[in-house]
Design a protein around this motif. Sequence first.
Motif, PDB file in Angstrom:
ATOM      1  N   TYR A 245       0.834  -1.208   0.000  1.00 62.30           N
ATOM      2  CA  TYR A 245       0.000   0.000   0.000  1.00 62.30           C
ATOM      3  C   TYR A 245       0.867   1.257   0.000  1.00 62.30           C
ATOM      4  N   GLN A 246       2.069   1.188   0.597  1.00 59.57           N
ATOM      5  CA  GLN A 246       2.973   2.339   0.580  1.00 59.57           C
ATOM      6  C   GLN A 246       3.525   2.575  -0.820  1.00 59.57           C
ATOM      7  N   GLU A 248       1.905   1.871  -3.490  1.00 62.53           N
ATOM      8  CA  GLU A 248       0.763   2.439  -4.217  1.00 62.53           C
ATOM      9  C   GLU A 248       0.669   3.946  -3.990  1.00 62.53           C
ATOM     10  N   LEU A 249       0.902   4.367  -2.761  1.00 61.55           N
ATOM     11  CA  LEU A 249       0.864   5.796  -2.451  1.00 61.55           C
ATOM     12  C   LEU A 249       2.002   6.549  -3.137  1.00 61.55           C
ATOM     13  N   ALA A 263      -3.418   9.661   3.338  1.00 61.75           N
ATOM     14  CA  ALA A 263      -3.483   8.347   3.977  1.00 61.75           C
ATOM     15  C   ALA A 263      -3.536   8.546   5.487  1.00 61.75           C
ATOM     16  N   CYS A 267       0.218   5.143   9.066  1.00 60.09           N
ATOM     17  CA  CYS A 267       0.443   4.221   7.944  1.00 60.09           C
ATOM     18  C   CYS A 267       1.863   4.306   7.401  1.00 60.09           C
ATOM     19  N   VAL A 441      -4.983   4.837  -0.922  1.00 62.57           N
ATOM     20  CA  VAL A 441      -4.879   3.378  -1.022  1.00 62.57           C
ATOM     21  C   VAL A 441      -6.207   2.823  -1.497  1.00 62.57           C
ATOM     22  N   ASN A 444      -4.820  -1.935  -2.173  1.00 61.65           N
ATOM     23  CA  ASN A 444      -4.225  -2.679  -1.055  1.00 61.65           C
ATOM     24  C   ASN A 444      -4.862  -2.285   0.280  1.00 61.65           C
ATOM     25  N   LEU A 448      -3.591  -2.276   4.364  1.00 60.12           N
ATOM     26  CA  LEU A 448      -3.592  -1.036   5.154  1.00 60.12           C
ATOM     27  C   LEU A 448      -4.382  -1.210   6.444  1.00 60.12           C
TER      28      LEU A 448
END
Length: 865
Positions: A245-246, A248-249, A263, A267, A441, A444, A448
Amino acid sequence: MTAEERKNLHAFQHYVIKTLDPTYILSYMSPWFKDDVVQHIQAEKNNKGPMEAASLFLKLLLELQEEGWFRGFLDALTHAGYSGLYEAIESWDFQKLERLEEYRSLLKRLQPEFKTTVNPKDILPEVSKCLISQECEEIMQICSNKGLMAGAEKMVEYFLRSDKENWPKTLKLALEREESQFSELWTVDKGAKNVEMKVLEDDEMETSDIQIFYKEESECQNLSQNSCPSSEVSHIYTPMKLRNYQQELALPAMEGKNSIICAPTGCGKTLVSLFICEHHLKKLPQGQKGKVVFFANQLPLYEQQTSVFSNYFERLGYKVAGVSGATSENVSVELIVENNDIIILTPQILVNSFKNGTIPSLSVFTLMIFDECHNTGKHHPYNMIMFNYLDQKLGGSSDPLPQVIGLTASVGTGDAKNTAEAMEYICRLCASLDTSVIATVKDNLEELEEIVYKPQKFFRKVESRTTDRFKCIISQLMRETESLVKSVFDEIGTISLENMSHIQYREFGTQKYEQWISTFQKACSVFQLPDKDEESRICKALFLYTSHLRKYNDALIINEDARMKDALDYLKNFYTNVRAAGFDETEQDLTRRFDEKLQELESVSVDPSNENPKLNDLCFILQEEYHLNPESRTILFVKTRALVNALKKWIEENAELSFLKPGKLTGRGKTNQNIGRGRARGSKCFLLTSNAVVIEKEKTNLYKEKMMNDSISMLQTWNEAVFKEKILQIQIQEKLIRDSQGKVEPVPDKENKKLLCRKCKAFACNTVDIRVVEECHYTVVGDAFRNCFVSKPHPKAKSFGHFEKRAKIYCARPNCSHDWGIHLTADVHPMATQSVHIGMKKKEMLQVFSILPFLSFFFPFLSLT
């Protein structure tokens, strides 16, 4: 010692008398002072105080004829820790000490509030470097023997004598680190602005929290969410590994797009920003050197991020440095930016650098990262920076602009009432930051949610006491104290504080009332009267009255949410400290009023019928939850620090809650910044209140959160080109508005006014005699002004441009000698023969000052032409 040095020491003796406690240096002066003289000086201090002792010491010192006493005196100052006074006497330049005078005046005015709100033991480790070691020891001793208020009074006394030029800022930083209410009054920035009254709702107020068992780790200590201690943080960065997810960010930013990363707290957005920063520096085209600037909005975050970025990037061979308001006076921002790859800044530093030309353009950077980027609006420094960026973008400049990344847990919705308005609000934020992507996010989410669990929320409306005699008594005392405030206004008539004289929020026991007190005290801190003694007397009285009102208000807040006896104990402890400190006539009157009600307050506080129903409900919830899960950990969020202590004491003394071991953690932050704290899976969030409106507002907040998420999702479906065009049109529209407003030119005040010496109020000149040379140097024409000052050769004479700095000027009154600035002469300027030049541009980087800071206007406002 030369005759000139002896003469100078005599001329500047008032600086020594105001600063020096001679008993701290007598042991170093034994070659010149015999035992009987030392005892005489010591007795003078004991009987009359340090100023009288210093006056006697100087008299005896100047009578000495033995060789070496002057150098011995300077050495004694150094050994005892009087570095500022030593430097001033060594160079015969007392401007640094003179600039402290306005802070001394402010602290004298604020002393009643300082002693009631500041714990001297908490800030002493931070400010000890600005005091003499013996002074620090005495403060601690007084705190132990007489109480914290007496210790705070002594600390004020020593600050008023401190010769350290940075003590006002050091005190400010210490207060901010302790999150003291007093820091809002202690302003160290030049040019205090008009105080505005801002009405805040109770649920918008800053809160403290009490934490049971569990100590929350900050996000920088959880960069990879592995719950490692802070000492191990640096070891998790090599090699850097992001969760899905990180990644993705980070993806849009790694593709070079300007983006907002939205986010939840906890996170690991800091880790994402590190990853983006490293990728940016490594992937630039060959021959192009990257330069990253990371903006942290608050000093604690600045210090945190400076540490994190330094720990990671310096091991990779990159140079990292930071500049904040606390360090800007000691470093060159231009050199810091030029010589480092990654620069951490508080945003105002860059705004100031634009104004003074130190940083000419944002093109020096290749990447800008804005932490807490949702603040980019109105007159916030973030917006000032982006105005510069957008002017460059829309102005057709060919210079390259840096990539922009924003970090936030919530972009917000402003005043939006529906999804369409929320989308417009978010678009305007994106336009302000020139971002075309909002990264959240989506793919994912499950991962998260394993890291940042959103607790289930429960709302419980509980009953209040049916009758509250304690509140009635305290409210009556508050009304009496308010009448004393009003009597002060009746005495001084209709002047600058008249708009503050009306008690605007008469709902006692609320944070709205606390907000009124804070705003009122800010206005008092800049209040002025022609008669300075009268001004001091009135301000001291107003600060005393409002300080006692604040304590009463605190007690009512405790009474509302905790036990009545704890509220009374809070007040009894306060008045015990008042009696132990400087107990003047006003404080005696206020204490007498409280004492008259004390017996009745004692009676109602022990009456079982006055127990708080809220505590019964809280006790039931805690028992139930710990019965279901004995491994539970709980955080209680409450309104004030005083309430933290009261609830902790209640838990400790409640036999039904003996299974709990409470601890406390106080920190200031909006209620919604507390969202990320219930991270454990299965955690619950309870809102206990007797106010149904609070529950409805919380439900509204949940609706706004959903509206924000829906709006972001809808915007993410837009075609990127369409979104960019929307952003561009907003930017063009906003720039047109900014340009049309322009800069308002000041209207000169044509009425002639007198300028007086700020210290002794002696006449200096008329405003009609002032001219401005080269748009920056203030000049007084005519020979009459020469009779108002005396000049002495400048210790560091220097030429620059057409001007030569030759001398320093001082008030001509023998008992004043107030430092008015410098005397410049011009070698080619046609007005040189009739002018005294007394100012220059700050960018000349010379230690010279305009006469204006050292004179006080007869009237408060003045424009010069």
